[in-house]
Each structure stands twice: as C-alpha cells, then as structure tokens.
Motif scaffolding. Structure first.
Motif, PDB file in Angstrom:
ATOM      1  N   ARG A   1      17.398  -3.191  67.121  1.00 28.98           N
ATOM      2  CA  ARG A   1      17.362  -3.304  68.580  1.00 28.98           C
ATOM      3  C   ARG A   1      17.047  -2.005  69.296  1.00 28.98           C
ATOM      4  O   ARG A   1      16.697  -2.020  70.476  1.00 28.98           O
ATOM      5  CB  ARG A   1      18.701  -3.845  69.109  1.00 28.98           C
ATOM      6  CG  ARG A   1      19.115  -5.185  68.543  1.00 28.98           C
ATOM      7  CD  ARG A   1      17.995  -6.204  68.533  1.00 28.98           C
ATOM      8  NE  ARG A   1      17.480  -6.491  69.858  1.00 28.98           N
ATOM      9  CZ  ARG A   1      16.281  -6.982  70.093  1.00 28.98           C
ATOM     10  NH1 ARG A   1      15.448  -7.203  69.102  1.00 28.98           N
ATOM     11  NH2 ARG A   1      15.910  -7.242  71.312  1.00 28.98           N
ATOM     12  N   PHE A   2      17.224  -0.856  68.633  1.00 32.43           N
ATOM     13  CA  PHE A   2      16.984   0.420  69.291  1.00 32.43           C
ATOM     14  C   PHE A   2      15.840   1.166  68.621  1.00 32.43           C
ATOM     15  O   PHE A   2      15.609   1.020  67.429  1.00 32.43           O
ATOM     16  CB  PHE A   2      18.258   1.294  69.266  1.00 32.43           C
ATOM     17  CG  PHE A   2      19.393   0.723  70.073  1.00 32.43           C
ATOM     18  CD1 PHE A   2      19.266   0.484  71.431  1.00 32.43           C
ATOM     19  CD2 PHE A   2      20.603   0.418  69.459  1.00 32.43           C
ATOM     20  CE1 PHE A   2      20.313  -0.040  72.166  1.00 32.43           C
ATOM     21  CE2 PHE A   2      21.654  -0.103  70.179  1.00 32.43           C
ATOM     22  CZ  PHE A   2      21.511  -0.338  71.542  1.00 32.43           C
TER      23      PHE A   2
ATOM     24  N   PRO B   1      24.030  -1.521  76.876  1.00 30.33           N
ATOM     25  CA  PRO B   1      23.867  -1.735  75.437  1.00 30.33           C
ATOM     26  C   PRO B   1      24.709  -0.795  74.577  1.00 30.33           C
ATOM     27  O   PRO B   1      25.256  -1.205  73.553  1.00 30.33           O
ATOM     28  CB  PRO B   1      22.372  -1.489  75.213  1.00 30.33           C
ATOM     29  CG  PRO B   1      21.737  -1.800  76.519  1.00 30.33           C
ATOM     30  CD  PRO B   1      22.726  -1.375  77.557  1.00 30.33           C
TER      31      PRO B   1
ATOM     32  N   GLU C   1      20.659   2.413  79.661  1.00 27.61           N
ATOM     33  CA  GLU C   1      21.160   2.320  78.292  1.00 27.61           C
ATOM     34  C   GLU C   1      22.681   2.215  78.221  1.00 27.61           C
ATOM     35  O   GLU C   1      23.233   1.988  77.139  1.00 27.61           O
ATOM     36  CB  GLU C   1      20.703   3.551  77.489  1.00 27.61           C
ATOM     37  CG  GLU C   1      19.194   3.631  77.314  1.00 27.61           C
ATOM     38  CD  GLU C   1      18.718   4.979  76.799  1.00 27.61           C
ATOM     39  OE1 GLU C   1      17.583   5.047  76.272  1.00 27.61           O
ATOM     40  OE2 GLU C   1      19.482   5.960  76.929  1.00 27.61           O
TER      41      GLU C   1
ATOM     42  N   LEU D   1      24.691  -8.043  72.471  1.00 27.48           N
ATOM     43  CA  LEU D   1      23.770  -6.946  72.215  1.00 27.48           C
ATOM     44  C   LEU D   1      22.329  -7.445  72.110  1.00 27.48           C
ATOM     45  O   LEU D   1      21.406  -6.826  72.640  1.00 27.48           O
ATOM     46  CB  LEU D   1      24.167  -6.221  70.923  1.00 27.48           C
ATOM     47  CG  LEU D   1      23.418  -4.937  70.596  1.00 27.48           C
ATOM     48  CD1 LEU D   1      23.645  -3.883  71.675  1.00 27.48           C
ATOM     49  CD2 LEU D   1      23.841  -4.401  69.234  1.00 27.48           C
TER      50      LEU D   1
ATOM     51  N   THR E   1      19.573  -5.943  74.946  1.00 24.11           N
ATOM     52  CA  THR E   1      18.696  -4.862  74.502  1.00 24.11           C
ATOM     53  C   THR E   1      17.210  -5.044  74.755  1.00 24.11           C
ATOM     54  O   THR E   1      16.492  -4.049  74.720  1.00 24.11           O
ATOM     55  CB  THR E   1      18.890  -4.553  73.002  1.00 24.11           C
ATOM     56  OG1 THR E   1      18.941  -5.774  72.274  1.00 24.11           O
ATOM     57  CG2 THR E   1      20.134  -3.766  72.778  1.00 24.11           C
TER      58      THR E   1
END
Length: 446
Positions: free
Chosen positions: A144-145, A24, A21, A202, A206
């Motif tokens: 994206r998360f 990102p 992680e 990004l 991701t």
C-alpha cells in the motif's frame, strides 16, 4: 502563518510526514499495536512451556517449526493466488483466532489432557503464528505504500507495534490472576480481530496516499477487486530466481542464526538462575518489557533520521555490528547483566532500525513477490536460520567451546551479514528509480 500550515511544517520537521499521510499511518500503527499485543500476551507462556523438557528439546522444536512453516507456505501461496487481498488476510487471521479458541477450549474443558506434548504443540503453533501474522502485516504495508513512504515512516508505524509489545506483557500481568491463563487466549484473539478491521480500513484509505507516489511506483497500487493469481509455489521460485530476493533471504538467514545464538545463551542463563517455570516466565517477561522500552526510544529518535541520512544499507549494517560487539563483550565478562544488555541492544536495533529498513526492501518488488516470496522468506528462511543457529550452538556447546567458540563463529558471520546489508541498500535504491516496464529485466540483472 495559519495554524494548518504550521501543523504541516511541524509534522514534516518531527516525523517527515505529510498531512494526507496522517490517517493511513495512524491506522497502520494501530494495526501493528493490536498484532504485537496479541503476540506478547502469549510469548512468555510459549517460552516457559518450551523449557519444560529442557533446552535440548527446544532445538528439536525449532526443526519441527521449520518443517511446519515450509508445509504451510504452499497453502498460503494458494490462498494468495485464489482470493482477493482482504479475503486471504482475513482467512489467515481467522485461522489463528479459531486456533486460539481451540487451545482455550482444551485448557477449559479438558485440562487433564494438557501436558508436555500439548505444550510442545503450542510452542510450534505460536512460532508459526508469530511469523505469519507479522509477515501479512508488513506485506500489506509494502503493497500500500511507496518506496519513499516506506523509508520515511515505516519506523514511525513500528512505534505502534512497540507500544503493543509493551502493553501485551503489562496486560498479561493485570489479567492473568482475575481471568486465568486460558482466557488470555481469547483476549489475544480479540486483538487479532481488531487488527483485521484495521487491515480493512488501511486498504480503504491508502489509495489517496498512492496518488502522491512517483509514476514509476504507481503500478504497485492495484484494485482490491483484482486477484494476484499465479502458482502456489511462485514465491519459492522467485526467491531462487532473483538475486535481490535471494539477498534478502540470506540477510534474514544470517540474522536469525545469530539471534538464535543469543536466544539459547539466554535460556541457559535463565535456567541456571531458577528451576521454577513461573520464575522463568517472570524473568523472560521483564527482559521483553525493558527491551521494548529501548526499541521505542530508538524508533522515536534515531531510526527515521538514520535511514534518511545514510540510506537503507547503513541501517541494515548496524545490527551485525552491534551483535558482534555484544558477543565479544559477553565472552569477556560472561555475566547475566551483559547478556540482558546484549539482548536488549540486539532486539532494540533489530526492531527499531533493521526491521523498518528491511521491510522497505519489499516496496520495490512485484505485488506477487510482496506476498508469496515474502511469505517464504519471512517464515521458512527465518525458521531455517533458527534451526541452523540452534544446532550450531548445540554442537559448539558439546565441544566445550561455549562463548569463546560462539565469538569465533559470530564475528565472520557478522562481517558477511553487514556486507550483504550494504549491497541490499544499493540494490533497493537502483530498483526504486526503475521505470515499470524495465523493472523485471533489470531485476534479473542484479
């Protein structure tokens, strides 16, 4: 123990961050850094220009900003429906860059045309610009998360924005004299273009992070080639159809009403200190800078731990408590120092704790809602709160109630605001464990 596992354990202990992680999160933090640097390069000039015709004119500028924001929302919804993600993000940021170039050309080649009216136009434009560029950033992050990731490192990503908010005023102080104020607009535009590059990166990096999401969350991660589709008005309808989204809208409305009370109290006290536009801009800039330092300390030390230990509900309820206590203190002492402490505490908690928690609320809604409903909530509802707060503060002032009258309004509103924050935290937790097939029906039941 080898160096690599040791570093992973250190990242987990300090930042609750896994090795895959890191990339990102750093890209997202740099993205936010560029956005906030551009905003803070321009904000002191916005406030100083807005005060040129007096504080009462700003109340009407708030109404103009709300109207413009409402008018822009269907256009943004249309772009989201018709274009791929990076295309409508590029169109949004590109429009604001071109607008900055237009203002620069006006200042450079037609300075005689710049007056109070153009200053008001810039005030309204900046207020719309401010909301949309940050809304698009957070919408992309929610897209994206996962919910778990949002709770763990949205606060860490916010550090990038805080550094940008500190760097922006400093850069203004360094470049204003050698480059001139008009050229600062181009510098801000340059940072927005870099932010657009970060958005592209990004989206590219991701998908690997998404592989670690829970199965119930993986439906949120869709291909860049897919268009969201739907109606330009879908976001507005979703807010009024879903109690969860309506709750977020209500939370933001109450937050901005009370923040506007603080804003006008600050303007009145700054106006009493000096009649010079340059002196006012300097005072406002210093308040902004020291506030961001407080925000940074919160983000690096407490935010992630508060959300992890107590949940989103408690994190969302902290700001109402701080605001109510601050207004009570201001009513008792009424000094400029207490005002600065109130505003610094309010902004620090809002940006350091409340904003990451509030953005995590959107990680459990559909992709269409993340962009369209979020656009309506984060722009029009935000500005509607400004209008309500500005007009209410003005009425109380004309009635001669001043700070005592504000406190009698602030405390009940803060209690409602805190209760809504606690409810939203519980609702988000329920949605985070829903299976994809049942998400829609269960959402309607909340």
């Amino acid at each position: 123990m080898t160096p690599a596992p040791r570093r992973q354990r250190l990242l987990q202990a300090l930042f609750n961050l896994r090795h895959e992680e890191i990339g990102p999160v750093l890209i997202a933090a740099l993205f936010f850094f560029c956005v906030l640097t551009a905003l803070m390069l321009l904000r002191p000039a916005r406030d100083a220009l807005g005060m040129e015709r007096g504080i009462e004119s700003i109340r009407w500028l708030f109404i103009g900003t709300a109207v413009v924001t409402l008018a822009v929302n269907p256009l943004f919804g249309w772009l989201v429906s018709r274009l791929r993600r990076l295309q409508f993000i590029g169109a949004t940021y590109g429009f604001f860059v071109l607008s900055l170039v237009g203002f620069w050309a006006l200042l450079m080649f037609a300075p005689g045309a710049v007056g109070q009216r153009s200053g008001q136009v810039f005030y309204v434009w900046f207020s719309v610009f401010n909301l949309f560029v940050t809304m698009v950033f957070w919408a992309l992050l929610a897209d994206r998360f996962s919910s778990d990731q949002g709770k763990r490192f949205f606060a860490l990503i916010s550090v990038g924005g805080t550094l940008g908010a500190i760097f922006g005023p400093w850069l203004t102080s360094q470049l204003a004299q050698p480059l001139g104020t008009p050229n600062l607009l181009l510098v801000a535009g340059g940072f927005l273009l870099v932010a657009l590059v970060m958005a592209w990166l990004l989206v590219r990096v991701t998908p690997n992070v998404a592989d670690t999401a829970k199965p119930a969350e993986r439906t949120n991660f869709t291909s860049e080639a897919e268009r969201i589709g739907g109606s330009a008005w879908a976001g507005l309808r979703a807010v009024f159809r879903s109690p969860y989204l309506s709750g977020i809208a209500g939370y933001i409305l109450l937050m901005t009403v009370l923040a506007t009370f603080i804003y006008f109290t600050r303007l009145q006290m700054v106006a009493a200190v000096s009649d010079s536009m340059d002196a006012r801009a300097a005072i406002l800039g210093n308040i902004d800078m020291w506030t961001q330092v407080a925000v940074l300390l919160l983000q690096l030390t407490l935010t992630g731990k508060i959300i992890e230990r107590f949940g989103l509900g408690v994190a969302l309820a902290i700001l109402p408590a701080v605001t109510a206590l601050g207004f009570i203190g201001l009513a008792i002492y009424g000094s400029f120092v207490v005002l600065i402490l109130l505003e610094a505490a309010n902004r620090a908690v809002q940006r350091g704790i409340t904003r990451p928690a509030r953005e995590a609320l959107f990680t459990v809604v559909s992709r269409e809602e993340k962009y369209k409903a979020k656009a309506f909530v984060d722009t029009f509802m935000y500005r509607a709160g400004d209008v309500v707060g500005a007009q209410t503060e003005g009425v109380l002032g004309r009635l001669g109630l001043a700070l005592g009258g504000l406190v009698s309004v602030v405390v009940p509103l803060a209690l409602m605001w805190a209760a809504l924050g606690l409810w939203l935290g519980r609702a988000q937790a329920r949605r985070a464990v829903l299976p994809p097939a049942g998400a829609a029906s269960a959402a309607e039941a909340m």
